[in-house]
Design a protein around this motif. Structure first.
Motif, PDB file in Angstrom:
ATOM      1  N   VAL A 145       0.816  -1.215   0.000  1.00 47.10           N
ATOM      2  CA  VAL A 145       0.000   0.000   0.000  1.00 47.10           C
ATOM      3  C   VAL A 145       0.851   1.268   0.000  1.00 47.10           C
ATOM      4  O   VAL A 145       0.510   2.258  -0.663  1.00 47.10           O
ATOM      5  N   ALA A 146       1.981   1.275   0.708  1.00 49.19           N
ATOM      6  CA  ALA A 146       2.806   2.485   0.762  1.00 49.19           C
ATOM      7  C   ALA A 146       3.390   2.817  -0.609  1.00 49.19           C
ATOM      8  O   ALA A 146       3.366   3.977  -1.049  1.00 49.19           O
ATOM      9  N   ASP A 147       3.913   1.815  -1.292  1.00 49.01           N
ATOM     10  CA  ASP A 147       4.473   2.046  -2.622  1.00 49.01           C
ATOM     11  C   ASP A 147       3.394   2.482  -3.601  1.00 49.01           C
ATOM     12  O   ASP A 147       3.600   3.356  -4.446  1.00 49.01           O
ATOM     13  N   LEU A 148       2.216   1.891  -3.473  1.00 47.72           N
ATOM     14  CA  LEU A 148       1.113   2.272  -4.357  1.00 47.72           C
ATOM     15  C   LEU A 148       0.737   3.737  -4.152  1.00 47.72           C
ATOM     16  O   LEU A 148       0.550   4.485  -5.117  1.00 47.72           O
ATOM     17  N   ILE A 149       0.664   4.178  -2.914  1.00 47.46           N
ATOM     18  CA  ILE A 149       0.318   5.572  -2.627  1.00 47.46           C
ATOM     19  C   ILE A 149       1.371   6.521  -3.194  1.00 47.46           C
ATOM     20  O   ILE A 149       1.048   7.489  -3.890  1.00 47.46           O
ATOM     21  N   THR A 150       2.636   6.248  -2.916  1.00 48.73           N
ATOM     22  CA  THR A 150       3.674   7.193  -3.345  1.00 48.73           C
ATOM     23  C   THR A 150       3.822   7.211  -4.864  1.00 48.73           C
ATOM     24  O   THR A 150       4.095   8.254  -5.456  1.00 48.73           O
ATOM     25  N   THR A 151       3.596   6.071  -5.508  1.00 51.33           N
ATOM     26  CA  THR A 151       3.730   6.023  -6.961  1.00 51.33           C
ATOM     27  C   THR A 151       2.568   6.736  -7.639  1.00 51.33           C
ATOM     28  O   THR A 151       2.735   7.297  -8.719  1.00 51.33           O
ATOM     29  N   CYS A 152       1.410   6.713  -7.007  1.00 49.08           N
ATOM     30  CA  CYS A 152       0.267   7.438  -7.566  1.00 49.08           C
ATOM     31  C   CYS A 152       0.340   8.930  -7.258  1.00 49.08           C
ATOM     32  O   CYS A 152      -0.373   9.729  -7.868  1.00 49.08           O
ATOM     33  N   ALA A 153       1.206   9.315  -6.303  1.00 47.02           N
ATOM     34  CA  ALA A 153       1.373  10.728  -5.962  1.00 47.02           C
ATOM     35  C   ALA A 153       2.555  11.363  -6.695  1.00 47.02           C
ATOM     36  O   ALA A 153       2.559  12.559  -6.978  1.00 47.02           O
ATOM     37  N   GLY A 154       3.577  10.569  -6.996  1.00 47.18           N
ATOM     38  CA  GLY A 154       4.774  11.076  -7.654  1.00 47.18           C
ATOM     39  C   GLY A 154       5.350  10.002  -8.558  1.00 47.18           C
ATOM     40  O   GLY A 154       4.731   8.977  -8.779  1.00 47.18           O
ATOM     41  N   GLY A 155       6.545  10.230  -9.087  1.00 53.09           N
ATOM     42  CA  GLY A 155       7.171   9.211  -9.922  1.00 53.09           C
ATOM     43  C   GLY A 155       6.827   9.356 -11.393  1.00 53.09           C
ATOM     44  O   GLY A 155       5.902  10.056 -11.794  1.00 53.09           O
ATOM     45  N   ARG A 156       7.586   8.647 -12.203  1.00 58.24           N
ATOM     46  CA  ARG A 156       7.539   8.854 -13.653  1.00 58.24           C
ATOM     47  C   ARG A 156       6.237   8.387 -14.292  1.00 58.24           C
ATOM     48  O   ARG A 156       5.754   8.996 -15.240  1.00 58.24           O
ATOM     49  N   ASN A 157       5.669   7.276 -13.801  1.00 54.49           N
ATOM     50  CA  ASN A 157       4.442   6.769 -14.416  1.00 54.49           C
ATOM     51  C   ASN A 157       3.290   7.760 -14.251  1.00 54.49           C
ATOM     52  O   ASN A 157       2.551   8.037 -15.197  1.00 54.49           O
ATOM     53  N   ARG A 158       3.143   8.278 -13.041  1.00 59.50           N
ATOM     54  CA  ARG A 158       2.107   9.276 -12.800  1.00 59.50           C
ATOM     55  C   ARG A 158       2.318  10.523 -13.645  1.00 59.50           C
ATOM     56  O   ARG A 158       1.398  11.060 -14.262  1.00 59.50           O
ATOM     57  N   LYS A 159       3.557  10.996 -13.699  1.00 61.56           N
ATOM     58  CA  LYS A 159       3.883  12.228 -14.408  1.00 61.56           C
ATOM     59  C   LYS A 159       3.593  12.119 -15.902  1.00 61.56           C
ATOM     60  O   LYS A 159       2.998  13.013 -16.512  1.00 61.56           O
ATOM     61  N   VAL A 160       4.010  11.012 -16.502  1.00 65.35           N
ATOM     62  CA  VAL A 160       3.806  10.846 -17.942  1.00 65.35           C
ATOM     63  C   VAL A 160       2.330  10.640 -18.263  1.00 65.35           C
ATOM     64  O   VAL A 160       1.819  11.152 -19.267  1.00 65.35           O
ATOM     65  N   ALA A 161       1.616   9.919 -17.405  1.00 63.32           N
ATOM     66  CA  ALA A 161       0.180   9.718 -17.648  1.00 63.32           C
ATOM     67  C   ALA A 161      -0.582  11.037 -17.572  1.00 63.32           C
ATOM     68  O   ALA A 161      -1.497  11.291 -18.368  1.00 63.32           O
ATOM     69  N   GLU A 162      -0.220  11.897 -16.637  1.00 58.68           N
ATOM     70  CA  GLU A 162      -0.846  13.224 -16.559  1.00 58.68           C
ATOM     71  C   GLU A 162      -0.584  13.997 -17.848  1.00 58.68           C
ATOM     72  O   GLU A 162      -1.499  14.623 -18.410  1.00 58.68           O
ATOM     73  N   ALA A 163       0.660  13.937 -18.332  1.00 61.30           N
ATOM     74  CA  ALA A 163       1.005  14.653 -19.565  1.00 61.30           C
ATOM     75  C   ALA A 163       0.263  14.090 -20.778  1.00 61.30           C
ATOM     76  O   ALA A 163      -0.059  14.822 -21.712  1.00 61.30           O
ATOM     77  N   HIS A 164      -0.019  12.793 -20.768  1.00 65.14           N
ATOM     78  CA  HIS A 164      -0.800  12.189 -21.853  1.00 65.14           C
ATOM     79  C   HIS A 164      -2.166  12.859 -21.964  1.00 65.14           C
ATOM     80  O   HIS A 164      -2.661  13.130 -23.068  1.00 65.14           O
ATOM     81  N   VAL A 165      -2.774  13.144 -20.818  1.00 63.33           N
ATOM     82  CA  VAL A 165      -4.096  13.796 -20.825  1.00 63.33           C
ATOM     83  C   VAL A 165      -3.970  15.252 -21.256  1.00 63.33           C
ATOM     84  O   VAL A 165      -4.735  15.733 -22.102  1.00 63.33           O
ATOM     85  N   THR A 166      -3.004  15.968 -20.716  1.00 63.88           N
ATOM     86  CA  THR A 166      -2.926  17.415 -20.942  1.00 63.88           C
ATOM     87  C   THR A 166      -2.365  17.786 -22.315  1.00 63.88           C
ATOM     88  O   THR A 166      -2.673  18.854 -22.836  1.00 63.88           O
ATOM     89  N   THR A 167      -1.550  16.895 -22.902  1.00 65.53           N
ATOM     90  CA  THR A 167      -0.938  17.218 -24.200  1.00 65.53           C
ATOM     91  C   THR A 167      -1.540  16.439 -25.359  1.00 65.53           C
ATOM     92  O   THR A 167      -1.410  16.853 -26.510  1.00 65.53           O
ATOM     93  N   GLY A 168      -2.171  15.282 -25.064  1.00 63.56           N
ATOM     94  CA  GLY A 168      -2.685  14.420 -26.119  1.00 63.56           C
ATOM     95  C   GLY A 168      -1.619  13.605 -26.819  1.00 63.56           C
ATOM     96  O   GLY A 168      -1.905  12.868 -27.767  1.00 63.56           O
ATOM     97  N   LYS A 169      -0.371  13.711 -26.367  1.00 57.99           N
ATOM     98  CA  LYS A 169       0.718  12.962 -26.991  1.00 57.99           C
ATOM     99  C   LYS A 169       0.694  11.506 -26.536  1.00 57.99           C
ATOM    100  O   LYS A 169       0.180  11.181 -25.466  1.00 57.99           O
ATOM    101  N   SER A 170       1.295  10.629 -27.340  1.00 61.23           N
ATOM    102  CA  SER A 170       1.344   9.204 -27.005  1.00 61.23           C
ATOM    103  C   SER A 170       2.321   8.968 -25.854  1.00 61.23           C
ATOM    104  O   SER A 170       3.226   9.778 -25.598  1.00 61.23           O
ATOM    105  N   PHE A 171       2.149   7.843 -25.170  1.00 62.34           N
ATOM    106  CA  PHE A 171       3.061   7.499 -24.092  1.00 62.34           C
ATOM    107  C   PHE A 171       4.487   7.306 -24.609  1.00 62.34           C
ATOM    108  O   PHE A 171       5.445   7.687 -23.938  1.00 62.34           O
ATOM    109  N   ASP A 172       4.635   6.727 -25.793  1.00 62.67           N
ATOM    110  CA  ASP A 172       5.977   6.533 -26.355  1.00 62.67           C
ATOM    111  C   ASP A 172       6.676   7.867 -26.570  1.00 62.67           C
ATOM    112  O   ASP A 172       7.855   8.028 -26.247  1.00 62.67           O
ATOM    113  N   GLN A 173       5.958   8.821 -27.135  1.00 57.24           N
ATOM    114  CA  GLN A 173       6.549  10.139 -27.392  1.00 57.24           C
ATOM    115  C   GLN A 173       6.918  10.830 -26.082  1.00 57.24           C
ATOM    116  O   GLN A 173       7.998  11.419 -25.950  1.00 57.24           O
ATOM    117  N   LEU A 174       6.044  10.755 -25.109  1.00 54.97           N
ATOM    118  CA  LEU A 174       6.305  11.399 -23.828  1.00 54.97           C
ATOM    119  C   LEU A 174       7.467  10.745 -23.090  1.00 54.97           C
ATOM    120  O   LEU A 174       8.257  11.430 -22.428  1.00 54.97           O
TER     121      LEU A 174
END
Length: 340
Positions: A256-285
């Protein structure tokens, strides 16, 4: 006989743990003081990265601003790094494990043991395997697993956190605890390699969901729901395929601790947010945002989808299935909350 530690990998996480291990081997008489770290050789400002690390004692590309102990020696030759090691720390993207093991087979001491810090699973047509099993099967050695709420930059800066080591052989677990445990990096060991490893792999998929929530600006209640549903699916998958996985493991740092911190920070969260805001593909990001690092959440989501679809289980895991479809089938991100 003294134990000799080698690290395979030198990204931000590999460099962060190199700092810890390089310091800890001085605290025990039974460890050799030199710690070799395999570095995939590349050029930085016209110099070999290994030369920079061995002169500046800093990984200027992947962990800038953090000094590494002088007894951590960067080496561009994988076999040379590990040839006399009795403890090997694997910390490379999971896509590279098979190739690394192939090169090392028959070239490491018989009394060697390993620990995997790798988040991911290996999928092929015959099904899936845990990374620790890949290492054990390929090299004929026992492998522990380390996973926890451990964002590399924060660990490198000495901010307090916890982590979990899963072991099969308690002596191995205690030896690896010796080289990782510090007052700010608190290690707990548990007899559940599979549970620790699956938590570390599957939480990256859920972190994509956390980032999508942020990009959609759906708020904290929605993110909490995604985390809860995600934890339930992680536990359900682990115990569906491995009967011995312990419930208690999901309440360790690796769960649970790793799940919380990864959903709050870290590369996966950051790139997924950018996917929504930019419309770019995950590969490009990934190319634009990660400075050569790999995005584990999307590749693990693909592996999971192959497993679930092959076994007709997608309906049992609606969150992981929907995240896969957003990543690879252009499903609109808002479907994250509409299809689960």
């Amino acid at each position: 006989m003294s134990e000799k530690v080698a690290l395979i990998g030198s990204g931000n996480w590999g460099s962060a743990v190199a700092k810890i291990i390089g310091g800890n081997v001085h605290n025990f008489e039974h460890f050799d003081k030199e710690v070799k770290m395999w570095v995939f050789e590349e050029q930085v400002d016209g110099q070999n990265l290994t030369d920079i690390i061995n002169t500046k004692h800093e990984n200027v590309k992947y962990l800038p601003g953090i000094k590494l102990p002088e007894n951590v020696v960067a080496c561009p030759d994988l076999v040379q790094t590990c040839s006399d090691a009795t403890m090997i720390v694997f910390v490379v993207p999971h896509q590279f494990v098979a190739g690394v093991c192939k090169q090392l087979k028959g070239k490491i001491p018989a009394n060697c043991k390993a620990i995997s810090l790798i988040k991911g699973i290996d999928y092929n047509d015959g099904g899936f395997r845990l990374i620790s099993d890949m290492i054990q099967d390929a090299l004929g050695i026992r492998s522990c697993v380390l996973s926890g709420a451990n964002i590399a930059s924060e660990v490198a800066e000495g901010r307090f956190c916890e982590t979990t080591i899963g072991y099969r052989n308690r002596n191995d677990g205690e030896l690896f605890r010796d080289i990782f445990h510090t007052p700010y990096f608190r290690v707990n060991i548990v007899e559940d390699v599979i549970g620790v490893e699956l938590c570390g792999a599957l939480k990256n998929i859920i972190a994509i969901g956390g980032g999508l929530v942020d990009g959609l600006k759906l708020g904290d209640n929605t993110k909490a729901a995604i985390i809860r549903i995600g934890l339930a699916e992680m536990r359900k998958f682990a115990q569906m395929f491995y009967k011995d996985v312990r419930d208690a493991t999901f309440f360790e740092s690796c769960g649970v601790a790793d799940l919380i911190t990864t959903c709050a920070g870290g590369r996966n969260r950051k790139v997924a947010e950018a996917h929504v805001t930019t419309g770019k593909s995950f590969d490009q990001l990934e190319q634009e945002m990660l400075n050569g690092q790999k995005l584990q959440g999307t590749s693990t989501a693909k592996d999971m989808y192959k497993i679930l679809s092959k076994k007709g289980l997608c309906h049992e895991f609606p969150l992981m299935t929907t995240i896969y479809r957003i990543c690879y089938e252009d499903l609109p991100p808002i479907k994250l909350v509409e299809d689960i």
